[in-house]
Design a protein around this motif. Structure first.
Motif, PDB file in Angstrom:
ATOM      1  N   ARG A   1      32.209  98.845  67.729  1.00 22.27           N
ATOM      2  CA  ARG A   1      32.302  97.678  69.409  1.00 22.27           C
ATOM      3  C   ARG A   1      31.382  96.791  69.390  1.00 22.27           C
ATOM      4  O   ARG A   1      31.113  96.090  70.191  1.00 22.27           O
ATOM      5  CB  ARG A   1      32.391  99.172  70.297  1.00 22.27           C
ATOM      6  N   LEU A   8      31.697  93.593  67.885  1.00 19.66           N
ATOM      7  CA  LEU A   8      32.611  92.591  68.128  1.00 19.66           C
ATOM      8  C   LEU A   8      31.788  92.229  69.583  1.00 19.66           C
ATOM      9  O   LEU A   8      32.621  90.465  69.871  1.00 19.66           O
ATOM     10  CB  LEU A   8      33.563  93.650  68.683  1.00 19.66           C
ATOM     11  N   LEU A   9      31.680  93.094  70.121  1.00 13.36           N
ATOM     12  CA  LEU A   9      30.687  92.017  71.548  1.00 13.36           C
ATOM     13  C   LEU A   9      29.843  91.142  71.417  1.00 13.36           C
ATOM     14  O   LEU A   9      29.740  90.157  72.286  1.00 13.36           O
ATOM     15  CB  LEU A   9      30.086  93.390  72.568  1.00 13.36           C
ATOM     16  N   ASN A  27      27.717  80.658  64.870  1.00 11.92           N
ATOM     17  CA  ASN A  27      29.376  80.005  65.462  1.00 11.92           C
ATOM     18  C   ASN A  27      29.999  78.721  64.425  1.00 11.92           C
ATOM     19  O   ASN A  27      31.043  78.581  64.487  1.00 11.92           O
ATOM     20  CB  ASN A  27      28.868  79.415  66.853  1.00 11.92           C
ATOM     21  N   VAL A  57      29.808  88.791  69.301  1.00  6.85           N
ATOM     22  CA  VAL A  57      30.615  87.938  68.489  1.00  6.85           C
ATOM     23  C   VAL A  57      31.272  87.496  69.156  1.00  6.85           C
ATOM     24  O   VAL A  57      30.580  86.408  69.464  1.00  6.85           O
ATOM     25  CB  VAL A  57      31.379  88.187  67.670  1.00  6.85           C
ATOM     26  N   LEU A  58      31.854  87.595  70.206  1.00  6.60           N
ATOM     27  CA  LEU A  58      31.798  87.638  72.284  1.00  6.60           C
ATOM     28  C   LEU A  58      30.851  87.404  72.290  1.00  6.60           C
ATOM     29  O   LEU A  58      31.461  85.839  73.110  1.00  6.60           O
ATOM     30  CB  LEU A  58      32.788  88.514  72.873  1.00  6.60           C
ATOM     31  N   ALA A  59      30.278  87.813  72.870  1.00  5.96           N
ATOM     32  CA  ALA A  59      28.857  86.525  73.591  1.00  5.96           C
ATOM     33  C   ALA A  59      28.865  85.853  73.150  1.00  5.96           C
ATOM     34  O   ALA A  59      28.140  84.967  73.799  1.00  5.96           O
ATOM     35  CB  ALA A  59      27.661  87.815  73.950  1.00  5.96           C
ATOM     36  N   CYS A  60      28.509  85.574  71.571  1.00  8.68           N
ATOM     37  CA  CYS A  60      28.030  84.081  71.165  1.00  8.68           C
ATOM     38  C   CYS A  60      28.737  83.649  71.067  1.00  8.68           C
ATOM     39  O   CYS A  60      28.765  81.699  70.908  1.00  8.68           O
ATOM     40  CB  CYS A  60      27.637  84.013  69.508  1.00  8.68           C
ATOM     41  N   ARG A  61      30.098  83.771  70.614  1.00 14.39           N
ATOM     42  CA  ARG A  61      31.276  82.536  71.123  1.00 14.39           C
ATOM     43  C   ARG A  61      31.527  82.142  72.625  1.00 14.39           C
ATOM     44  O   ARG A  61      31.713  80.657  73.077  1.00 14.39           O
ATOM     45  CB  ARG A  61      32.664  82.718  71.146  1.00 14.39           C
ATOM     46  N   LEU A  62      31.305  83.346  73.596  1.00 15.52           N
ATOM     47  CA  LEU A  62      31.673  82.925  74.999  1.00 15.52           C
ATOM     48  C   LEU A  62      30.626  81.859  75.934  1.00 15.52           C
ATOM     49  O   LEU A  62      30.608  81.220  76.740  1.00 15.52           O
ATOM     50  CB  LEU A  62      32.063  83.688  76.040  1.00 15.52           C
ATOM     51  N   HIS A  63      29.370  82.317  75.333  1.00 16.13           N
ATOM     52  CA  HIS A  63      28.212  81.862  75.925  1.00 16.13           C
ATOM     53  C   HIS A  63      27.443  80.940  74.383  1.00 16.13           C
ATOM     54  O   HIS A  63      27.346  80.940  73.359  1.00 16.13           O
ATOM     55  CB  HIS A  63      27.522  82.601  76.582  1.00 16.13           C
TER      56      HIS A  63
END
Length: 174
Positions: free
Chosen positions: A148, A151-152, A24, A154-160
C-alpha cells in the motif's frame, strides 16, 4: 549493513524494484555511492531489473575500492549494455542521474538535494536513517516497503510534479 548473501540479494532486488517503479520514465542513468557488497548486488541486478539502464557512475571515498570494482565489473556490465565509470566526487556521479543508489548512510553524508535532477529517486537500504536534510527535501518519502505504501508513493509520483523521491528502507526487507 545487510547480513548474509541471500538476505542482501533479496533486499537489493526489492529495493531496485521499488525504486524503478517510482521513476516516471525508464531509468537510463544511475549514480552509485559506495563500492561495497550491496553495491555489487545492485550492479549484478541492474541489467535484469532495470533493463533501460545504460550508464552507471560510481563513487567511493576510497579510490582504490572504486577502481577495483570498476576493473572487476566494467567488462561484464558492458557486455550487458551498461557502461560503468568512476567519478572522483559524489556530486559529479549523481548530477543528472535518474536513480541514486546509496550503499549505506555514510555515503549519503556528502549528498545534497540540489545536485539531483528533477524527478530523481534516491534509494537507501540500511539500519541507519538518511540525514534529515535529504529526507526533508523529498517530495515523496517512502519508509516502508508494504504494498500500500509503495502504491501510494507511485501514484503521488505519477499525479504530481515531484522533484525528489527518497526511498529510505530498513536493511532487511525480504
Amino acid at each position: 549493513m545487510v547480513h548474509g548473501d541471500v538476505s542482501r540479494h533479496r533486499t537489493a532486488r526489492l529495493g531496485l524494484t521499488v525504486a524503478g517503479a517510482l521513476v516516471n520514465r525508464g531509468v537510463l542513468t544511475v549514480g552509485l555511492l559506495g563500492a561495497d557488497a550491496l553495491a555489487d548486488e545492485y550492479l549484478a541486478l541492474l541489467p535484469d531489473l532495470l533493463p533501460t539502464v545504460s550508464q552507471v557512475a560510481l563513487f567511493d571515498p576510497d579510490d582504490r575500492a572504486a577502481d577495483a570494482m570498476l576493473d572487476r565489473l566494467v567488462e561484464p556490465l558492458r557486455r550487458r549494455g551498461v557502461q560503468l565509470c568512476v567519478g572522483r566526487h559524489a556530486r559529479d556521479v549523481v548530477r543528472g542521474t535518474d536513480l541514486v543508489l546509496l550503499a549505506d548512510a555514510a555515503h549519503a553524508a556528502p549528498l545534497r538535494a540540489s545536485w539531483l535532477a528533477a524527478g530523481a529517486v534516491v534509494l537507501h537500504l540500511g539500519e541507519r536513517r538518511l540525514p534529515t536534510p535529504l529526507r526533508a527535501a523529498a517530495d515523496v518519502l517512502l519508509t516502508a516497503a508494504e504494498p500500500r505504501a509503495v502504491l501510494l508513493a507511485v501514484l503521488a509520483c505519477r499525479l504530481h510534479q515531484t522533484r525528489l523521491i527518497v526511498v529510505d528502507l530498513p536493511a532487511r526487507l525480504g
